[in-house]
Design a protein around this motif. Structure first.
Motif, short mmCIF file in Angstrom:
data_model
loop_
_atom_site.label_atom_id
_atom_site.label_comp_id
_atom_site.label_asym_id
_atom_site.label_seq_id
_atom_site.Cartn_x
_atom_site.Cartn_y
_atom_site.Cartn_z
N GLU A 225 0.83 -1.20 0.00
CA GLU A 225 0.00 0.00 0.00
C GLU A 225 0.87 1.26 0.00
N ASP A 226 2.01 1.21 0.67
CA ASP A 226 2.93 2.34 0.65
C ASP A 226 3.71 2.40 -0.66
N MET A 227 4.12 1.25 -1.17
CA MET A 227 4.89 1.23 -2.42
C MET A 227 4.09 1.80 -3.58
N THR A 228 2.76 1.61 -3.55
CA THR A 228 1.91 2.05 -4.66
C THR A 228 1.05 3.25 -4.28
N HIS A 229 1.44 3.96 -3.24
CA HIS A 229 0.69 5.14 -2.81
C HIS A 229 0.55 6.12 -3.98
N THR A 236 0.10 0.86 -10.07
CA THR A 236 -1.32 1.00 -9.73
C THR A 236 -1.51 0.83 -8.23
N PRO A 237 -2.14 1.77 -7.58
CA PRO A 237 -2.35 1.63 -6.13
C PRO A 237 -3.09 0.34 -5.79
N ARG A 238 -2.58 -0.36 -4.80
CA ARG A 238 -3.23 -1.60 -4.38
C ARG A 238 -2.90 -1.89 -2.93
#
Length: 258
Positions: A225-229, A236-238
């Motif tokens: 969740e932080d990597m794709t913030h 893509t946020p996930r």
């Protein structure tokens, strides 16, 4: 495939015996599987050696359908009719797909990896089973990840962590920041502050060999969740595919997100 020195419980009535001196393995199984052990679970263990562990699971999980996999045939015989053993390598996706189709077409509730303890093999096996054959809310246990610290393993290596300390440039910038001259001159104070923030150490000397490196990859998944913030990350946020992950001495427990 049990490690040398491994001792497993022979009966549910026995006092738990240390596995490589790690009694908390059994405490973890009691904590996470104890509340559901009466259910008709679909259960898979990778690395079963003589079958001693399967005898324990057969007794302790009275309604589970239990599947084992090892590179050699299991000599043990089981009376309940609920246990079946397969021969194959844990990284062989065709074997994994076949046993899953035959034993748990809707997915396994519990998977335990006590097989090769080699990072790349455990990694390939984990992601395939986790993505395709573990139910949402299911548990995945990884045993003996500390072999990555053992040089006698093909992918292991000794690790001696350095003392925690600031790097030379960080110490210099700290001294500059505290100096009266820098504090008195606004542009210098701003410039020093910028350098302290932007030149701080970004990577830490770590151990990325074998099972240790694989476990660190799993920690990255916890940070999805932080990597794709959307403001700070990439892609893509996930959310993480893990509900949670617990790491302890030699033992990893992951619960798949629902």
């Amino acid at each position: 495939m049990a490690l040398p020195g491994t001792v497993l419980m022979q009966s549910v009535d026995e006092v738990p015996i240390d596995k490589m001196g790690l009694a908390h393995y059994f405490a973890n199984y009691e904590t996470y599987l104890g509340p559901i052990r009466q259910r008709p679970l679909k259960f898979l263990e990778l690395g079963i050696a003589r079958g001693d562990s399967l005898r324990h699971w057969e007794s302790w999980l009275p309604n589970a359908e239990i599947t084992g996999l090892d590179i050699t045939p299991c000599p043990a015989r089981f009376d309940s009719g609920r246990v079946r053993c397969y021969v194959g390598e844990q990284q062989d996706k065709a074997v994994l797909d076949r046993l899953a189709a035959e034993r748990a077409p809707e997915g396994f509730d519990v998977i335990i990896d006590d097989a090769a303890h080699v990072g790349q093999l455990a990694r390939l096996c984990f992601w395939h089973l986790f993505e395709h054959h573990l139910k949402p809310g299911g548990y995945y246990f990884i045993e003996d990840w500390g072999t990555g610290y053992w040089p006698q393993y093909p992918d292991g290596k000794h690790y001696r962590p350095p003392d925690p300390d600031l790097a030379a440039h960080e110490k210099l910038l700290d001294r500059m920041h505290k100096s009266a001259l820098v504090q008195a001159v606004y542009p210098l104070r701003k410039a020093t502050g910028w350098m302290r923030w932007n030149l701080v150490r970004r990577r830490f000397h770590g151990h990325d060999r074998g099972m240790v490196g694989f476990v660190k990859e799993l920690i990255d998944e916890c940070g999805a969740e932080d990597m794709t913030h959307p403001s700070f990350g990439t892609g893509t946020p996930r959310r993480s595919r893990f509900d949670w992950m617990r790491v302890s001495l030699g033992h990893v427990v992951i619960r798949k997100a629902g």
